[in-house]
Design a protein around this motif. Structure first.
Motif, PDB file in Angstrom:
ATOM      1  N   HIS A 113      -8.905  23.621  34.358  1.00 44.52           N
ATOM      2  CA  HIS A 113      -8.400  24.380  33.219  1.00 44.52           C
ATOM      3  C   HIS A 113      -7.387  25.394  33.744  1.00 44.52           C
ATOM      4  CE1 HIS A 113     -11.117  27.460  34.790  1.00 44.52           C
ATOM      5  NE2 HIS A 113     -10.454  28.340  34.043  1.00 44.52           N
ATOM      6  N   GLU A 114      -6.479  25.834  32.874  1.00 40.51           N
ATOM      7  CA  GLU A 114      -5.462  26.825  33.250  1.00 40.51           C
ATOM      8  C   GLU A 114      -5.191  27.729  32.051  1.00 40.51           C
ATOM      9  OE1 GLU A 114      -2.016  24.770  34.693  1.00 40.51           O
ATOM     10  OE2 GLU A 114      -3.085  23.853  36.379  1.00 40.51           O
ATOM     11  N   VAL A 115      -5.512  29.007  32.173  1.00 39.13           N
ATOM     12  CA  VAL A 115      -5.260  29.958  31.092  1.00 39.13           C
ATOM     13  C   VAL A 115      -3.794  30.382  31.119  1.00 39.13           C
ATOM     14  CG1 VAL A 115      -6.099  31.861  32.557  1.00 39.13           C
ATOM     15  CG2 VAL A 115      -5.911  32.188  30.088  1.00 39.13           C
ATOM     16  N   GLU A 116      -3.140  30.338  29.955  1.00 38.92           N
ATOM     17  CA  GLU A 116      -1.708  30.637  29.910  1.00 38.92           C
ATOM     18  C   GLU A 116      -1.330  31.343  28.606  1.00 38.92           C
ATOM     19  OE1 GLU A 116       0.882  27.628  31.257  1.00 38.92           O
ATOM     20  OE2 GLU A 116      -0.635  26.656  32.503  1.00 38.92           O
ATOM     21  N   LEU A 117      -0.417  32.299  28.717  1.00 42.97           N
ATOM     22  CA  LEU A 117       0.230  32.831  27.527  1.00 42.97           C
ATOM     23  C   LEU A 117       1.170  31.757  27.007  1.00 42.97           C
ATOM     24  CD1 LEU A 117       0.911  35.240  25.614  1.00 42.97           C
ATOM     25  CD2 LEU A 117       2.806  35.748  27.182  1.00 42.97           C
ATOM     26  N   ALA A 118       1.086  31.483  25.709  1.00 43.52           N
ATOM     27  CA  ALA A 118       1.932  30.453  25.111  1.00 43.52           C
ATOM     28  C   ALA A 118       2.897  31.089  24.117  1.00 43.52           C
ATOM     29  CB  ALA A 118       1.076  29.403  24.410  1.00 43.52           C
ATOM     30  N   VAL A 119       4.134  30.647  24.163  1.00 43.23           N
ATOM     31  CA  VAL A 119       5.192  31.131  23.278  1.00 43.23           C
ATOM     32  C   VAL A 119       5.435  30.088  22.201  1.00 43.23           C
ATOM     33  CG1 VAL A 119       7.592  31.896  23.145  1.00 43.23           C
ATOM     34  CG2 VAL A 119       6.262  32.313  25.235  1.00 43.23           C
ATOM     35  N   VAL A 120       5.443  30.509  20.943  1.00 44.92           N
ATOM     36  CA  VAL A 120       5.733  29.609  19.828  1.00 44.92           C
ATOM     37  C   VAL A 120       7.169  29.847  19.374  1.00 44.92           C
ATOM     38  CG1 VAL A 120       5.080  28.883  17.506  1.00 44.92           C
ATOM     39  CG2 VAL A 120       3.318  29.653  19.116  1.00 44.92           C
ATOM     40  N   ILE A 121       7.965  28.799  19.425  1.00 47.76           N
ATOM     41  CA  ILE A 121       9.380  28.894  19.046  1.00 47.76           C
ATOM     42  C   ILE A 121       9.516  28.870  17.521  1.00 47.76           C
ATOM     43  CG2 ILE A 121      11.633  27.744  19.193  1.00 47.76           C
ATOM     44  CD1 ILE A 121      10.743  29.126  21.764  1.00 47.76           C
ATOM     45  N   GLY A 122      10.427  29.694  17.011  1.00 49.84           N
ATOM     46  CA  GLY A 122      10.565  29.833  15.566  1.00 49.84           C
ATOM     47  C   GLY A 122      11.857  29.316  14.973  1.00 49.84           C
ATOM     48  N   ARG A 123      12.832  28.966  15.812  1.00 45.54           N
ATOM     49  CA  ARG A 123      14.096  28.458  15.271  1.00 45.54           C
ATOM     50  C   ARG A 123      14.744  27.505  16.278  1.00 45.54           C
ATOM     51  NH1 ARG A 123      18.045  33.542  14.676  1.00 45.54           N
ATOM     52  NH2 ARG A 123      16.282  34.251  13.423  1.00 45.54           N
ATOM     53  N   VAL A 124      15.658  26.687  15.798  1.00 43.61           N
ATOM     54  CA  VAL A 124      16.386  25.770  16.674  1.00 43.61           C
ATOM     55  C   VAL A 124      17.168  26.597  17.690  1.00 43.61           C
ATOM     56  CG1 VAL A 124      18.136  23.972  16.792  1.00 43.61           C
ATOM     57  CG2 VAL A 124      16.553  24.031  14.856  1.00 43.61           C
ATOM     58  N   SER A 200      10.647  36.933  33.213  1.00 40.09           N
ATOM     59  CA  SER A 200      10.171  37.439  31.930  1.00 40.09           C
ATOM     60  C   SER A 200      10.146  36.308  30.904  1.00 40.09           C
ATOM     61  CB  SER A 200      11.091  38.559  31.437  1.00 40.09           C
ATOM     62  OG  SER A 200      12.369  38.035  31.081  1.00 40.09           O
ATOM     63  N   ILE A 201       9.457  36.551  29.799  1.00 37.09           N
ATOM     64  CA  ILE A 201       9.416  35.558  28.730  1.00 37.09           C
ATOM     65  C   ILE A 201      10.827  35.252  28.204  1.00 37.09           C
ATOM     66  CG2 ILE A 201       8.528  35.033  26.434  1.00 37.09           C
ATOM     67  CD1 ILE A 201       6.421  35.013  28.707  1.00 37.09           C
ATOM     68  N   PRO A 202      11.675  36.256  27.933  1.00 39.83           N
ATOM     69  CA  PRO A 202      13.036  35.925  27.496  1.00 39.83           C
ATOM     70  C   PRO A 202      13.804  35.086  28.523  1.00 39.83           C
ATOM     71  CG  PRO A 202      12.546  38.195  26.960  1.00 39.83           C
ATOM     72  CD  PRO A 202      11.412  37.711  27.818  1.00 39.83           C
ATOM     73  N   GLU A 203      13.614  35.363  29.809  1.00 39.20           N
ATOM     74  CA  GLU A 203      14.298  34.571  30.844  1.00 39.20           C
ATOM     75  C   GLU A 203      13.825  33.126  30.834  1.00 39.20           C
ATOM     76  OE1 GLU A 203      15.389  37.750  34.373  1.00 39.20           O
ATOM     77  OE2 GLU A 203      13.280  37.186  34.116  1.00 39.20           O
ATOM     78  N   LEU A 204      12.520  32.923  30.659  1.00 37.30           N
ATOM     79  CA  LEU A 204      11.991  31.554  30.629  1.00 37.30           C
ATOM     80  C   LEU A 204      12.489  30.800  29.397  1.00 37.30           C
ATOM     81  CD1 LEU A 204       8.295  32.136  31.769  1.00 37.30           C
ATOM     82  CD2 LEU A 204      10.133  31.067  33.097  1.00 37.30           C
ATOM     83  N   PRO A 216      11.712  24.561  16.122  1.00 34.68           N
ATOM     84  CA  PRO A 216      10.652  25.364  15.508  1.00 34.68           C
ATOM     85  C   PRO A 216       9.285  24.685  15.656  1.00 34.68           C
ATOM     86  CG  PRO A 216      12.552  25.252  14.071  1.00 34.68           C
ATOM     87  CD  PRO A 216      12.818  24.287  15.189  1.00 34.68           C
ATOM     88  N   GLY A 217       8.309  25.439  16.100  1.00 32.77           N
ATOM     89  CA  GLY A 217       6.975  24.900  16.322  1.00 32.77           C
ATOM     90  C   GLY A 217       6.724  24.447  17.735  1.00 32.77           C
ATOM     91  N   ASP A 218       7.760  24.310  18.559  1.00 33.35           N
ATOM     92  CA  ASP A 218       7.550  23.991  19.971  1.00 33.35           C
ATOM     93  C   ASP A 218       6.735  25.102  20.625  1.00 33.35           C
ATOM     94  OD1 ASP A 218       9.003  21.677  19.753  1.00 33.35           O
ATOM     95  OD2 ASP A 218      10.700  22.350  20.971  1.00 33.35           O
ATOM     96  N   ILE A 219       5.906  24.728  21.580  1.00 29.63           N
ATOM     97  CA  ILE A 219       5.072  25.676  22.306  1.00 29.63           C
ATOM     98  C   ILE A 219       5.473  25.651  23.774  1.00 29.63           C
ATOM     99  CG2 ILE A 219       2.719  26.215  23.061  1.00 29.63           C
ATOM    100  CD1 ILE A 219       1.709  24.980  20.453  1.00 29.63           C
ATOM    101  N   ILE A 220       5.662  26.834  24.356  1.00 35.43           N
ATOM    102  CA  ILE A 220       5.984  26.954  25.785  1.00 35.43           C
ATOM    103  C   ILE A 220       4.778  27.543  26.501  1.00 35.43           C
ATOM    104  CG2 ILE A 220       7.446  28.091  27.494  1.00 35.43           C
ATOM    105  CD1 ILE A 220       9.678  28.104  25.419  1.00 35.43           C
ATOM    106  N   LEU A 221       4.278  26.827  27.512  1.00 31.23           N
ATOM    107  CA  LEU A 221       3.201  27.309  28.378  1.00 31.23           C
ATOM    108  C   LEU A 221       3.841  27.979  29.582  1.00 31.23           C
ATOM    109  CD1 LEU A 221       0.951  24.089  28.341  1.00 31.23           C
ATOM    110  CD2 LEU A 221       1.077  25.940  26.647  1.00 31.23           C
ATOM    111  N   THR A 222       3.521  29.244  29.823  1.00 34.11           N
ATOM    112  CA  THR A 222       4.287  30.048  30.778  1.00 34.11           C
ATOM    113  C   THR A 222       3.706  30.099  32.183  1.00 34.11           C
ATOM    114  OG1 THR A 222       3.140  32.053  30.025  1.00 34.11           O
ATOM    115  CG2 THR A 222       5.212  31.483  28.928  1.00 34.11           C
ATOM    116  N   GLY A 223       2.627  29.349  32.460  1.00 33.47           N
ATOM    117  CA  GLY A 223       2.043  29.323  33.796  1.00 33.47           C
ATOM    118  C   GLY A 223       0.701  30.035  33.840  1.00 33.47           C
ATOM    119  N   THR A 224      -0.052  29.768  34.917  1.00 33.01           N
ATOM    120  CA  THR A 224      -1.407  30.307  35.029  1.00 33.01           C
ATOM    121  C   THR A 224      -1.593  31.083  36.322  1.00 33.01           C
ATOM    122  OG1 THR A 224      -3.763  29.713  34.902  1.00 33.01           O
ATOM    123  CG2 THR A 224      -2.370  28.258  36.187  1.00 33.01           C
TER     124      THR A 224
END
Length: 255
Positions: A113-124, A200-204, A216-224
């Motif tokens: 398992h890998e715990v990660e902060l996930a970013v949800v994209i809101g626009r193209v 940072s999250i904006p850089e990623l 929109p709706g894509d999810i980014i997993l930022t690492g563990t």
């Protein structure tokens, strides 16, 4: 704002958490694509059955190599270049929600398992500059990047149930320095803070938008963060992000 999806008699519905009254306010539409229009239906927080807060219409994007290696401090590590980061995709069929079982494949002898902060994209979003990356983000949730230890990254990352997500999406979280923790049967296994991320999250988000269009709706997993990740059938796994909550899933093995 904290947004969830609830399992109701009329089917899954989005809802906003009223924290003061410990109630979910059911919405008439998907808040990412429609209006924040309450239906008038209220569900007590303790009675709500949550499902995955977002089912990507397109993809889940994962990034690895963002946290220090085991035994290495943030100060001592060499910052990887963006091109050194490992980027991979998970299908939306891997996504499950709170309390759904993680099903270990019969062909995978070890699964982590890998715990990660996930970013949800809101626009193209394509080729987004760093200083505008926040405009592409709808909110944040916590994810469990379940991974079989195999040489084939595709097989390792993409099987059904390999991406638990939840319990809610927080649209106002400051992701720059929140704690991540994972537990197996209540025992802490991994912990770290997003301030330890190499980027940072904006850089990623900006970097990934140069590789492919984010939808929109894509999810980014930022690492563990580093730690013991192995899970076995019969166990219960919790991944927690400060400000978002705990995502809990039982583990079973495929016959």
């Amino acid at each position: 704002m904290k947004i969830a999806r609830l399992s109701l008699e009329q089917g899954p519905r989005y809802a906003v958490l009223d924290e003061e009254n410990a109630q979910y306010l059911v919405l008439a539409d998907d808040p990412m694509f429609g209006k924040f229009e309450p239906t008038g239906q209220r569900i007590a927080e303790q009675d709500a059955r949550l499902v995955a807060p977002m089912l990507p219409r397109s993809k889940v994007v994962g990034v690895a190599g963002t946290y220090p290696a085991p035994g290495m401090s943030v100060a001592d590590r060499d910052r990887p270049t963006l091109d050194d980061l490992l980027v991979f995709l998970k299908p939306n069929t891997a996504v499950i929600g709170p309390n759904d079982p993680i099903v270990l494949p019969s062909w995978a002898p070890q699964v982590d398992h890998e715990v990660e902060l996930a970013v949800v994209i809101g626009r193209v979003s394509k080729d987004v500059p760093v200083n505008r990356a926040a405009e592409a983000i709808f909110g944040y949730t916590v994810a469990n990047d379940v991974t079989a230890r195999l040489e084939s990254l595709t097989r390792a990352k993409t099987f059904d149930t390999a991406c638990p997500v939840g319990p809610i999406i927080d649209t106002s979280l400051d992701p720059s320095d929140v704690q991540l923790v994972s537990r197996v049967n209540g025992e802490q296994r991994r912990t770290g803070r997003t301030s330890e991320l190499a980027y940072s999250i904006p850089e990623l988000v900006s970097y990934l938008s140069t590789l492919f269009t984010l939808l929109p709706g894509d999810i980014i997993l930022t690492g563990t963060p580093a730690g013991d990740g192995q899970i076995e059938a019969g166990q219960s796994v919790e991944v927690e992000c400060e400000g978002i909550g705990i995502l809990r899933n039982p583990v079973v093995r495929q016959d």
